[in-house]
Write a protein that holds these residues in place. Sequence first.
Motif, short mmCIF file in Angstrom:
data_model
loop_
_atom_site.label_atom_id
_atom_site.label_comp_id
_atom_site.label_asym_id
_atom_site.label_seq_id
_atom_site.Cartn_x
_atom_site.Cartn_y
_atom_site.Cartn_z
N THR A 270 49.85 77.24 65.11
CA THR A 270 50.42 75.94 64.77
C THR A 270 49.72 74.82 65.51
OG1 THR A 270 52.57 76.97 64.37
CG2 THR A 270 52.55 74.60 64.69
N SER A 271 49.42 75.04 66.78
CA SER A 271 48.69 74.04 67.57
C SER A 271 47.36 73.70 66.90
CB SER A 271 48.46 74.56 68.99
OG SER A 271 47.60 73.72 69.71
N SER A 272 46.63 74.73 66.48
CA SER A 272 45.34 74.52 65.81
C SER A 272 45.52 73.82 64.48
CB SER A 272 44.64 75.87 65.58
OG SER A 272 44.33 76.49 66.81
N ALA A 273 46.52 74.25 63.71
CA ALA A 273 46.72 73.67 62.38
C ALA A 273 47.16 72.21 62.46
CB ALA A 273 47.73 74.50 61.60
N VAL A 274 48.07 71.89 63.39
CA VAL A 274 48.51 70.49 63.55
C VAL A 274 47.34 69.61 63.95
CG1 VAL A 274 49.94 68.92 64.92
CG2 VAL A 274 50.91 71.05 64.07
N ASP A 287 56.90 71.72 64.86
CA ASP A 287 58.33 71.99 64.98
C ASP A 287 58.56 73.44 65.41
OD1 ASP A 287 58.63 69.43 64.12
OD2 ASP A 287 59.51 69.91 62.17
N PHE A 288 59.71 73.68 66.05
CA PHE A 288 60.00 75.04 66.49
C PHE A 288 61.49 75.27 66.64
CE2 PHE A 288 59.96 72.71 70.46
CZ PHE A 288 60.90 73.35 71.27
N ILE A 289 61.87 76.53 66.61
CA ILE A 289 63.25 76.92 66.91
C ILE A 289 63.27 77.58 68.28
CG2 ILE A 289 64.00 77.19 64.51
CD1 ILE A 289 63.58 80.23 64.95
N PRO A 290 64.32 77.36 69.07
CA PRO A 290 64.40 78.00 70.39
C PRO A 290 64.67 79.49 70.32
CG PRO A 290 66.37 76.71 69.96
CD PRO A 290 65.44 76.41 68.84
N GLY A 299 65.62 84.63 72.30
CA GLY A 299 64.92 83.68 73.15
C GLY A 299 63.48 83.44 72.75
N ALA A 300 63.01 84.11 71.69
CA ALA A 300 61.63 83.93 71.25
C ALA A 300 61.56 82.74 70.30
CB ALA A 300 61.11 85.18 70.56
N LYS A 301 60.72 81.78 70.63
CA LYS A 301 60.55 80.61 69.77
C LYS A 301 59.68 80.97 68.57
CE LYS A 301 60.37 77.61 73.88
NZ LYS A 301 60.00 78.66 74.86
N HIS A 302 59.81 80.16 67.52
CA HIS A 302 58.88 80.25 66.40
C HIS A 302 58.43 78.85 66.03
CE1 HIS A 302 56.79 81.68 62.93
NE2 HIS A 302 57.46 80.84 62.15
N TYR A 303 57.11 78.68 65.84
CA TYR A 303 56.51 77.37 65.59
C TYR A 303 55.93 77.30 64.18
CZ TYR A 303 56.63 76.74 70.68
OH TYR A 303 57.03 76.63 71.99
N TRP A 304 55.94 76.10 63.61
CA TRP A 304 55.29 75.85 62.33
C TRP A 304 54.94 74.36 62.23
CZ3 TRP A 304 60.50 76.80 62.85
CH2 TRP A 304 61.37 75.79 62.44
N CYS A 305 54.19 74.01 61.19
CA CYS A 305 53.78 72.62 60.96
C CYS A 305 54.74 71.95 59.99
CB CYS A 305 52.38 72.54 60.36
SG CYS A 305 51.12 73.39 61.29
N PHE A 317 54.31 74.30 56.72
CA PHE A 317 53.12 75.16 56.77
C PHE A 317 53.34 76.15 57.90
CE2 PHE A 317 49.00 76.27 58.52
CZ PHE A 317 48.23 76.52 57.41
N ASP A 318 53.43 77.44 57.54
CA ASP A 318 53.83 78.45 58.52
C ASP A 318 52.74 79.49 58.76
OD1 ASP A 318 55.56 79.63 60.32
OD2 ASP A 318 56.48 80.90 58.84
#
Length: 694
Positions: A270-274, A287-290, A299-305, A317-318
């Motif tokens: 996600t960092s690269s794609a953003v 964006d992410f969920i805690p 407790g594992a986060k998930h990130y997406w654009c 964009f996931d």
Amino acid sequence: MLDVFKCILNFILIRFNTLLVILIVSIISSCSNTPAELKESFKEAGGNKKELTKVIDYFGQNPEDSLKLEAAIFLIENMKWHTGFFIGKDEEKGLERLLLQTKELADSVLEFKKKNPNIRGNFSAYESGVKLKAFKTSIDFSLFEQIDKVYSQSLLKLVEGEYLIDHINKSFAFWDRINQRKPMEFDTFKKVILPLQVANEPIFTNTQIFDSLYYHTFFNGNHYTEDQRDSIVLGINQYFTWYRSPVDKPLDVGLFGFFLGTKNSCFQNTSSAVALFRNLGLECYMDFIPTWLDSNNGGAKHYWCNLNKDGAHQLLFDAYSVGDGYILKDRCVGKVYRTTFEANIESPIFLKKPSEEVPSLYNNPCFVDVTDLYVKTFDIQVPVTQKQNNSLLYFCVFSNGEWSPLHFGLYEASSQTVTFKKMAYNTAGCVMSYENGQFLPASEFVYIENDGSVSCIKATEKLGDMLVERKYPWKKRMRAFSARSTGNYIQAANKPDFSDALTLDSMADVLEPKVNLFKGSDGKRFKYYRHIAPKGWKKTETAIVRFLATSNEVAEKTMDYHELKGEIIGKGKDFEKVFDNNWETFSEGNWSGMAFEKPVAVDAVAVVPRNGNNGIVEGDTYELSYWADGWISSEIAVAKDTQLKFQNVRKSAVYLINNLTKGKEVLPFIYTEGQQYFINFDTLNIKNNKPVKY
């Protein structure tokens, strides 16, 4: 007369801006009058303060640079919340060469895909087409080891004045280029284009290669329509879905990481794609969920654009998929945050008492709550069972056998309540305090109804019976695997090649995640039996197959049958695993069967689809617990079949079933009208007592 008035007004505005800039610079130049945030940043910068003041002085000289001065102040004030390291010019050249190599490989994979659209799988299937093996031996991966050893420290101590001035000037030039296509407000520019980082990725001194690697890869020129923009996003998605990098070690290198493939984590992807989308001039956020509400990975986060299309419509964009609402349709989400470069003064770091601890999730204030962009939300107030010393309490959900924070709220001592903002309905959990690194219960188990009201779920003294079939819900992913087994069938034959095969039964419906019985040979004897996928489909997606008989031809008994044992035969990946009696393993083979020394009669065939092993397994030991300011053990029992029967258990409680023999996944549930309803998975409707299965 009007023209004269305009001239006078312009003169006043110019004079005002000049005076404003002079005032800002004079305030900053005077150590005693420096704004508190900037003063704190200068202090934390230590010996690097002189580099930062160079930037303020540079943009403070010209009234026309007033916005650039504001941008410089914005960056310096917020650098203290970010860490990173600089990639030097020599390392950058090496990285550029590596990326050009991986880009060449990615392009060849996509070209192969275009010519062969019906072939499934990633580039490993195309080794002869892209000469992958030879390519791997030509790459020098030592560069990654060098980058990985560089110590990461505060940006305030790293950033040189010359670099920051150049970055601000280039950002403003890029802003102008974006505005030629579609206007972007200064506030959006500060959040999207200006920041030095998306996350804490390395900082590069030379950004010119960005355009050569990315900008012209997907389109030429500065102008494109919204439809073209969406096609660009889909094109980028192809790189993620069809390209697998030869780089084995995940490394967050920001924008450069795009062509390094999907072996990285969701955070790195996600960092690269953003970074990439922003470099294309798109308004994109991380964006992410805690934590997932229904996951065993607590407790594992998930990130997406999140690409903002028009302020009301979000394009998600996931990394592997793109489409409106994709992330929320497939998983349960209770809270969504957005990473920012700017510190949020409404975050726990600023709201807590000086001596108060906060969970690691909230140690950095660079995030905002955007849950309401995704789902309907409510501000809720929850009663607290006892007085609290801290300013903050946390709404926690139970997953992976532990409590994970979902959101924070301010404790109101006068009413002994806590308020949580932007909470999603159909979310259940418990209010917790955080002390000495532990979460401690501070409320009853509560559930947010679909109208925003809050219902408490409390164990009563009344007793009743319970029939339990699962310890964890039947996940959507596992249902999909089970659906794939629809159409599988059972065959019997007397020839080893099954050329004389007789079909005994078929699986017309989606199999339940339990032992499913099918017809046998109706008293006829055959030497060979098998469970096979339909023609054209290569996988049976099956965990267990047992050939059963009522006669005493074998030693091991299963339910009312004896299990027949012969020589394992089959075709495809892991075909033999359906006979290992392990519910957690499965076959992806085309068929699995047994050859017997002499013809035998099979009275029934037991089949268990790929399932995750979250049902009740005969012979395993289980513990039933209920929640009352902690999990209280109610009973331990050994399963005699695929159900557990409990008597005289407390009613109206939140329950938990643990498999003490094996298996990890657990999720709390309520029990009503003879059925289990899992929390943060099914719709509970506590207030109306009308739960709905997912």
